[in-house]
Design a protein around this motif. Sequence first.
Motif, PDB file in Angstrom:
ATOM      1  N   LEU A   1       4.035   1.977 -20.496  1.00 20.73           N
ATOM      2  CA  LEU A   1       2.878   2.825 -20.814  1.00 20.73           C
ATOM      3  C   LEU A   1       2.888   4.041 -19.902  1.00 20.73           C
ATOM      4  N   ASP A   2       2.141   5.087 -20.291  1.00 21.06           N
ATOM      5  CA  ASP A   2       1.953   6.221 -19.390  1.00 21.06           C
ATOM      6  C   ASP A   2       1.234   5.729 -18.146  1.00 21.06           C
ATOM      7  N   TYR A   3       1.502   6.350 -17.006  1.00 22.51           N
ATOM      8  CA  TYR A   3       0.923   5.869 -15.757  1.00 22.51           C
ATOM      9  C   TYR A   3       0.664   7.008 -14.791  1.00 22.51           C
ATOM     10  N   GLU A   4      -0.177   6.756 -13.829  1.00 19.94           N
ATOM     11  CA  GLU A   4      -0.388   7.603 -12.670  1.00 19.94           C
ATOM     12  C   GLU A   4      -0.186   6.712 -11.460  1.00 19.94           C
ATOM     13  N   VAL A   5       0.461   7.232 -10.440  1.00 21.78           N
ATOM     14  CA  VAL A   5       0.721   6.436  -9.247  1.00 21.78           C
ATOM     15  C   VAL A   5      -0.588   6.192  -8.507  1.00 21.78           C
ATOM     16  N   THR A   6      -0.766   4.966  -8.018  1.00 20.10           N
ATOM     17  CA  THR A   6      -2.000   4.586  -7.351  1.00 20.10           C
ATOM     18  C   THR A   6      -1.760   4.301  -5.873  1.00 20.10           C
ATOM     19  N   ALA A   7      -2.805   3.857  -5.207  1.00 18.44           N
ATOM     20  CA  ALA A   7      -2.746   3.616  -3.761  1.00 18.44           C
ATOM     21  C   ALA A   7      -2.070   2.299  -3.399  1.00 18.44           C
ATOM     22  N   SER A   8      -1.901   1.406  -4.368  1.00 18.85           N
ATOM     23  CA  SER A   8      -1.242   0.134  -4.069  1.00 18.85           C
ATOM     24  C   SER A   8      -0.541  -0.390  -5.318  1.00 18.85           C
ATOM     25  N   ILE A   9       0.485  -1.196  -5.088  1.00 23.91           N
ATOM     26  CA  ILE A   9       1.193  -1.856  -6.174  1.00 23.91           C
ATOM     27  C   ILE A   9       1.300  -3.341  -5.837  1.00 23.91           C
TER      28      ILE A   9
ATOM     29  N   PRO B   1      13.595   1.574   6.040  1.00 20.85           N
ATOM     30  CA  PRO B   1      13.694   1.393   4.584  1.00 20.85           C
ATOM     31  C   PRO B   1      13.982  -0.063   4.230  1.00 20.85           C
ATOM     32  N   VAL B   2      13.390  -0.519   3.134  1.00 14.37           N
ATOM     33  CA  VAL B   2      13.592  -1.902   2.677  1.00 14.37           C
ATOM     34  C   VAL B   2      14.545  -1.944   1.495  1.00 14.37           C
ATOM     35  N   GLY B   3      14.369  -1.034   0.553  1.00 19.44           N
ATOM     36  CA  GLY B   3      15.228  -1.003  -0.624  1.00 19.44           C
ATOM     37  C   GLY B   3      14.537  -0.322  -1.782  1.00 19.44           C
ATOM     38  N   SER B   4      15.182  -0.312  -2.924  1.00 15.30           N
ATOM     39  CA  SER B   4      14.646   0.329  -4.121  1.00 15.30           C
ATOM     40  C   SER B   4      14.554  -0.673  -5.255  1.00 15.30           C
TER      41      SER B   4
ATOM     42  N   THR C   1       0.822  -1.206   0.000  1.00 12.00           N
ATOM     43  CA  THR C   1       0.000   0.000   0.000  1.00 12.00           C
ATOM     44  C   THR C   1       0.857   1.257   0.000  1.00 12.00           C
ATOM     45  N   LYS C   2       0.233   2.392  -0.326  1.00 10.72           N
ATOM     46  CA  LYS C   2       0.961   3.646  -0.542  1.00 10.72           C
ATOM     47  C   LYS C   2       1.762   4.125   0.659  1.00 10.72           C
ATOM     48  N   GLU C   3       1.441   3.662   1.851  1.00 13.83           N
ATOM     49  CA  GLU C   3       2.210   4.048   3.037  1.00 13.83           C
ATOM     50  C   GLU C   3       3.620   3.451   3.011  1.00 13.83           C
ATOM     51  N   LEU C   4       3.818   2.407   2.198  1.00 12.44           N
ATOM     52  CA  LEU C   4       5.084   1.682   2.207  1.00 12.44           C
ATOM     53  C   LEU C   4       5.889   1.795   0.913  1.00 12.44           C
ATOM     54  N   PHE C   5       5.521   2.733   0.022  1.00 15.01           N
ATOM     55  CA  PHE C   5       6.337   2.924  -1.169  1.00 15.01           C
ATOM     56  C   PHE C   5       6.286   4.368  -1.657  1.00 15.01           C
ATOM     57  N   THR C   6       7.367   4.764  -2.324  1.00 15.18           N
ATOM     58  CA  THR C   6       7.450   6.050  -2.996  1.00 15.18           C
ATOM     59  C   THR C   6       7.840   5.764  -4.436  1.00 15.18           C
ATOM     60  N   PHE C   7       7.094   6.340  -5.359  1.00 18.88           N
ATOM     61  CA  PHE C   7       7.243   6.066  -6.777  1.00 18.88           C
ATOM     62  C   PHE C   7       7.715   7.350  -7.452  1.00 18.88           C
ATOM     63  N   TYR C   8       8.805   7.310  -8.230  1.00 19.98           N
ATOM     64  CA  TYR C   8       9.232   8.509  -8.947  1.00 19.98           C
ATOM     65  C   TYR C   8       9.869   8.127 -10.282  1.00 19.98           C
TER      66      TYR C   8
ATOM     67  N   MET D   1      11.577   4.510 -10.436  1.00 22.88           N
ATOM     68  CA  MET D   1      12.102   3.889  -9.224  1.00 22.88           C
ATOM     69  C   MET D   1      10.978   3.792  -8.194  1.00 22.88           C
ATOM     70  N   ILE D   2      11.015   2.716  -7.436  1.00 24.29           N
ATOM     71  CA  ILE D   2      10.094   2.546  -6.319  1.00 24.29           C
ATOM     72  C   ILE D   2      10.952   2.311  -5.082  1.00 24.29           C
ATOM     73  N   ASP D   3      10.844   3.214  -4.113  1.00 24.35           N
ATOM     74  CA  ASP D   3      11.514   3.031  -2.829  1.00 24.35           C
ATOM     75  C   ASP D   3      10.526   2.338  -1.909  1.00 24.35           C
ATOM     76  N   LEU D   4      10.915   1.195  -1.359  1.00 25.61           N
ATOM     77  CA  LEU D   4      10.033   0.408  -0.496  1.00 25.61           C
ATOM     78  C   LEU D   4      10.388   0.613   0.967  1.00 25.61           C
ATOM     79  N   GLY D   5       9.375   0.615   1.830  1.00 21.05           N
ATOM     80  CA  GLY D   5       9.580   0.788   3.257  1.00 21.05           C
ATOM     81  C   GLY D   5       9.217   2.197   3.690  1.00 21.05           C
ATOM     82  N   THR D   6       9.652   2.557   4.892  1.00 20.61           N
ATOM     83  CA  THR D   6       9.411   3.886   5.448  1.00 20.61           C
ATOM     84  C   THR D   6      10.759   4.553   5.709  1.00 20.61           C
ATOM     85  N   LYS D   7      10.724   5.826   6.090  1.00 24.29           N
ATOM     86  CA  LYS D   7      11.984   6.502   6.424  1.00 24.29           C
ATOM     87  C   LYS D   7      12.667   5.817   7.603  1.00 24.29           C
ATOM     88  N   LYS D   8      11.875   5.395   8.580  1.00 27.09           N
ATOM     89  CA  LYS D   8      12.436   4.734   9.756  1.00 27.09           C
ATOM     90  C   LYS D   8      12.900   3.313   9.446  1.00 27.09           C
TER      91      LYS D   8
END
Length: 75
Positions: free
Chosen positions: A42-50, A32-35, A8-15, A23-30
Amino acid sequence: MVAVVMITKELFTFYSVDPQTAMIDLGTKKHPVGSVRINVHLDYEVTASIYISVHGGKWYVSFSNDKAAVFCHRS
């Protein structure tokens, strides 16, 4: 064997790195899991879950929005 995990979106950052790479950064700041670097097809919009899955030894990231489903192969 197929393995799939939903994240869910609380656990990833998409850029975007460039038009074909993101790139998808997984985990939280406290905690982190990895990238994960992905190839974007295709063109995309970031969603609430991956979904990250493994099919036949290849890793995939997939997500969907109101426009279309998007499947990205891990590079």
